[in-house]
Each structure stands twice: as structure tokens, then as C-alpha cells.
Design a protein around this motif. Structure first.
Motif, PDB file in Angstrom:
ATOM      1  N   MET A   9      -4.347   0.164 -15.628  1.00 13.16           N
ATOM      2  CA  MET A   9      -3.183   0.662 -14.910  1.00 13.16           C
ATOM      3  C   MET A   9      -3.072  -0.044 -13.560  1.00 13.16           C
ATOM      4  O   MET A   9      -4.073  -0.420 -12.961  1.00 13.16           O
ATOM      5  N   ALA A  10      -1.817  -0.205 -13.120  1.00 10.73           N
ATOM      6  CA  ALA A  10      -1.591  -0.853 -11.832  1.00 10.73           C
ATOM      7  C   ALA A  10      -0.317  -0.277 -11.206  1.00 10.73           C
ATOM      8  O   ALA A  10       0.589   0.165 -11.928  1.00 10.73           O
ATOM      9  N   PRO A  11      -0.233  -0.254  -9.860  1.00 11.58           N
ATOM     10  CA  PRO A  11       0.969   0.275  -9.206  1.00 11.58           C
ATOM     11  C   PRO A  11       2.151  -0.667  -9.383  1.00 11.58           C
ATOM     12  O   PRO A  11       1.998  -1.881  -9.380  1.00 11.58           O
ATOM     13  N   ALA A  12       3.339  -0.089  -9.555  1.00 18.01           N
ATOM     14  CA  ALA A  12       4.567  -0.879  -9.693  1.00 18.01           C
ATOM     15  C   ALA A  12       5.714  -0.109  -9.057  1.00 18.01           C
ATOM     16  O   ALA A  12       5.760   1.123  -9.127  1.00 18.01           O
ATOM     17  N   SER A  13       6.636  -0.851  -8.442  1.00 19.05           N
ATOM     18  CA  SER A  13       7.783  -0.233  -7.789  1.00 19.05           C
ATOM     19  C   SER A  13       9.038  -0.430  -8.623  1.00 19.05           C
ATOM     20  O   SER A  13       9.286  -1.532  -9.140  1.00 19.05           O
ATOM     21  N   CYS A  14       9.822   0.610  -8.755  1.00 16.70           N
ATOM     22  CA  CYS A  14      11.055   0.547  -9.535  1.00 16.70           C
ATOM     23  C   CYS A  14      12.085  -0.341  -8.834  1.00 16.70           C
ATOM     24  O   CYS A  14      12.274  -0.241  -7.619  1.00 16.70           O
ATOM     25  N   SER A  15      12.748  -1.187  -9.589  1.00 11.89           N
ATOM     26  CA  SER A  15      13.746  -2.096  -9.021  1.00 11.89           C
ATOM     27  C   SER A  15      15.013  -1.365  -8.611  1.00 11.89           C
ATOM     28  O   SER A  15      15.838  -1.906  -7.876  1.00 11.89           O
ATOM     29  N   HIS A  16      15.184  -0.120  -9.059  1.00  9.98           N
ATOM     30  CA  HIS A  16      16.393   0.647  -8.746  1.00  9.98           C
ATOM     31  C   HIS A  16      16.179   1.643  -7.605  1.00  9.98           C
ATOM     32  O   HIS A  16      16.858   1.566  -6.574  1.00  9.98           O
ATOM     33  N   CYS A  17      15.214   2.556  -7.784  1.00 10.83           N
ATOM     34  CA  CYS A  17      15.002   3.598  -6.764  1.00 10.83           C
ATOM     35  C   CYS A  17      13.900   3.257  -5.777  1.00 10.83           C
ATOM     36  O   CYS A  17      13.773   3.898  -4.739  1.00 10.83           O
ATOM     37  N   GLY A  18      13.074   2.267  -6.091  1.00 11.17           N
ATOM     38  CA  GLY A  18      12.024   1.836  -5.176  1.00 11.17           C
ATOM     39  C   GLY A  18      10.767   2.680  -5.199  1.00 11.17           C
ATOM     40  O   GLY A  18       9.789   2.350  -4.521  1.00 11.17           O
ATOM     41  N   LYS A  19      10.756   3.743  -5.985  1.00 10.66           N
ATOM     42  CA  LYS A  19       9.578   4.597  -6.024  1.00 10.66           C
ATOM     43  C   LYS A  19       8.472   3.930  -6.834  1.00 10.66           C
ATOM     44  O   LYS A  19       8.725   3.166  -7.754  1.00 10.66           O
ATOM     45  N   GLN A  20       7.249   4.255  -6.464  1.00 16.01           N
ATOM     46  CA  GLN A  20       6.090   3.609  -7.077  1.00 16.01           C
ATOM     47  C   GLN A  20       5.451   4.517  -8.125  1.00 16.01           C
ATOM     48  O   GLN A  20       5.406   5.733  -7.975  1.00 16.01           O
TER      49      GLN A  20
END
Length: 204
Positions: free
Chosen positions: A1-12
Motif C-alpha cells: 500500500m502507498a499514499p495517493a492523492s485524488c486528481s479531483h478532490c485532492g484528498k489522500q
């Protein structure tokens, strides 16, 4: 697993990343690579589907195919040396985009050579550009073989739309002949990049 940020809302959020894909150990992964779903994750907050860009090594031991997906990264020389030890008869390739990985798997599944196919695409693109100059910079991508005559089905992004193009197998055979007459046109050792830039350096 790894952190990722949404391209739309920016939440991780946390997404699953596979650093190694061995389709002999898990055959279902091959279908997920080919349809791209293995690299797509859905944001739990807004529902946006995002493309996960990460390094992974695709390995099909039965087909003796190994493709290293390295988005925008250079491969460390030591990693190359270790990876190719003992891999007799393997096709080793390095790609930068998920779409390129999918294409390499499709090419291998169709029992085609990616070097010949790049020559075939190079010839086809110039024929298209003679009629439509915008086609000169539009990247062609192999999808599949189709019909009794094994036409090559290629995808062509043009004028903001994805178009599908059928190319006769005779063009592929002609491309094979061109490469046979130009033995210097061959991939580098190890995990070579075989793409439009590669073929362009030999034929301008």
C-alpha cells in the motif's frame, strides 16, 4: 500500500501497488494489466477514478517476456545487471507509460515482434501524414490482430478523438523486410526501450 492523492478532490488515501506482476503465479493479473484496471483506483471520497503511476516489473515466464514499467525514471545500472542474469531467450523491455506496457503484452500475445511493429507503425504514420499532416505526431498503438487475413488493428488519437485503423498484414511483412536489410537497427542490450523514438533515430 502507498499514499495517493485524488486528481479531483485532492484528498489522500492508501492504494495497492504491485511492484512485481508474475502472471504465471497469478494468471488473473494478466487480464487486469491488459484492460488497464490494475492501474486504476477509485477515490473513496468523491468516486473519481485515478491512474496510479508507479514502478512495476511485469513477468510472464512461459512467454519469456519481462517488461519494466518505470514512469519517468532512469533504471539503475546495477538493477539492470541483476535482473538480466540467467534470462536466456527472454524479451526484455523498458516502458514509461501504462499504455506502453499494455501494448507490449498485446504484441507478444499476438506472436509479433515489437521491433517489426515499430517499423510498421513508422511506415503507416508517414502514409497517413501525407494525407493529414496532424497524423505525423499522433502516436499509433497496436491493439490486436483481426480477421482471417490478420489485419493489424491500431489506435490513432487524432482531432481529439481515438480512431481505429486497420492495416494489412503485408505492411508488417514489408517492415520485417526493411529491418532484415538494416541489421544495425536492433535494440540495445538489457531492458531496451523499443518505441517511436527508438525507430526514429534510425529512420528520419
Amino acid at each position: 500500500m502507498a499514499p495517493a492523492s485524488c486528481s479531483h478532490c485532492g484528498k489522500q488515501t492508501e492504494v495497492q501497488l504491485l511492484q512485481s506482476i508474475n502472471v504465471a503465479l497469478d494468471p488473473e493479473l494478466k487480464a487486469r494489466v491488459k484492460d488497464g484496471s490494475l492501474f486504476v483506483w477509485e477515490c473513496p471520497y468523491c468516486g473519481r477514478r485515478n491512474l496510479a503511476r508507479y514502478q512495476t516489473l511485469y513477468h510472464d515466464p512461459d512467454a519469456k517476456l519481462m517488461v519494466w514499467l518505470l514512469p519517468g525514471e532512469e533504471m539503475p545500472p546495477k538493477a539492470v545487471e541483476e535482473a538480466v542474469k540467467g534470462l536466456q531467450g527472454y524479451t526484455l523491455r523498458r516502458v514509461r507509460e501504462v499504455g506502453d506496457l499494455i501494448e507490449k503484452v498485446n504484441i507478444h500475445d499476438a506472436n509479433l515482434e515489437d521491433t517489426v511493429l515499430e517499423m510498421c507503425k513508422w511506415v503507416t504514420q508517414r502514409e497517413l501524414a501525407a494525407k493529414n499532416p496532424e497524423a505525423a505526431e499522433a502516436p499509433l498503438r497496436f491493439l490486436r490482430l483481426e480477421g482471417a487475413d490478420n489485419d493489424l488493428v491500431l489506435a490513432l488519437p487524432l482531432n481529439g478523438q481515438m480512431q481505429v485503423l486497420n492495416v494489412g498484414f503485408n505492411v508488417y511483412e514489408d517492415a520485417r523486410g526493411i529491418l532484415a536489410r538494416n541489421p544495425a537497427v536492433r535494440p540495445a542490450e538489457g531492458f531496451a526501450e523499443v518505441n517511436q523514438d527508438w525507430i526514429d533515430q534510425f529512420f528520419r
